[in-house]
Design an enzyme around this catalytic site. Sequence first.
Site, PDB file in Angstrom:
ATOM      1  CE  LYS A 135       1.294  -4.991  -7.857  1.00 42.98           C
ATOM      2  NZ  LYS A 135       2.202  -4.485  -6.809  1.00 42.98           N
ATOM      3  CG  ASP A 189       5.382  -9.207  -7.178  1.00 40.60           C
ATOM      4  OD1 ASP A 189       5.929 -10.123  -7.838  1.00 40.60           O
ATOM      5  OD2 ASP A 189       5.194  -9.284  -5.944  1.00 40.60           O
TER       6      ASP A 189
END
Length: 298
Positions: A150, A168
Site C-alpha cells: 500500500k 487502504d
Amino acid sequence: MAESKVRKAAAPKPAAKKAAVKPKKPESQLAMVRRARRINRELAELYPYAHPELDFDNPFQLLVATVLSAQTTDLRVNQTTPALFAKYPTPEDMAAAVPEELEELIRPTGFFRNKAKSLLGLSTALRDEFGGEVPGRLEDLVTLPGVGRKTANVVLGNAFGVPGITVDTHFGRLARRFGWTAEEDPVKVEAAVAAIFPTSEWTMLSHRVVFHGRRVCHAQKPACGACPVAGLCPSYGVGVTDPEKAAGLLKYELAGKPGQRLRPPADFPGEAAARADAVAHDGRVADLATADGEGDAA
C-alpha cells in the site's frame, strides 16, 4: 334443497395461484466490469480534484508521511510532519536521529515507538543501500522497514507517476460494497481490481475511491441517500437512504468543511484544514479539526 344451495354458494373458492418469482440472475463478469468502469467515470466527475491527502514536497516526505498515516488520519499526520521534516529533511538526517527525540515528534500519530523504528530503519536503508534516494521500483520499496504494497503504491503513483492501486481500509471496503471483489486480503483485492481497470486508471481510481469512502460511503453510516453512484451499487441500503438525513452525513468539502490537507492543491474546492498553530501543554500538536474517525492502516 334450499339449504344445500346456500351451502354450495358459501363454499370458499380455491385460492388463486401466485405467480412464481423468477430468481434474479447473477451478474456476469462482463456486466460487473462495465458497471465498475461506469462507477469510476461517475466518481471522476464528482472528484475531478482527487489527490493524495498527505502534504509532501518530495518522495522522501511522502514515504515518511504514508508510514505515519497507519492507524491515524491524514490530518493528524499533516499537523505533525512540518516540525519533523524541519528537523530531519533528508534520509541521512533521519537515520542519525536520537530515537527518543524522533518518537516525541511523531507521538501525535500514535504507535510512535513502532513508527519511529520503521522510520529509522527505512532512512538507514535509503542512506546505505540507495544513495539517499527513494527508489522508484515496487520491489525495492517493499524491502524498506515498515513499507508494504500500500505504502509503495502511494509513493510510486504520486511521486514517480508509476500506476498503482492503493488498498487502504477505505478502498477495500468500497471494492467489496461495489461488488468488484469479495476478497478481504489487500493483495488479493489489489489483484482483483487491477484486472477490471486499465493500468492508466489505477492511481486516480485509488484517489477517487478513497475520497468517496471518506466523504460518503463511510464504514459505520454510509450516506446511501446522498450517493451519486447509488444506482450502480449492489450494496445500496446498507446505510441511510433518506436523502435529507444522508446529506447530514457527508464530510469534508461535500459538507462545506475543510479537508485533511494543510496545503491542498490550488484547484481544491474546499478550505485548507485547520493549521496546528496551537501546541498543547505537553508539547503535542493540538488536534484542531474533526477527522473522519477511521485510520488508514497499511
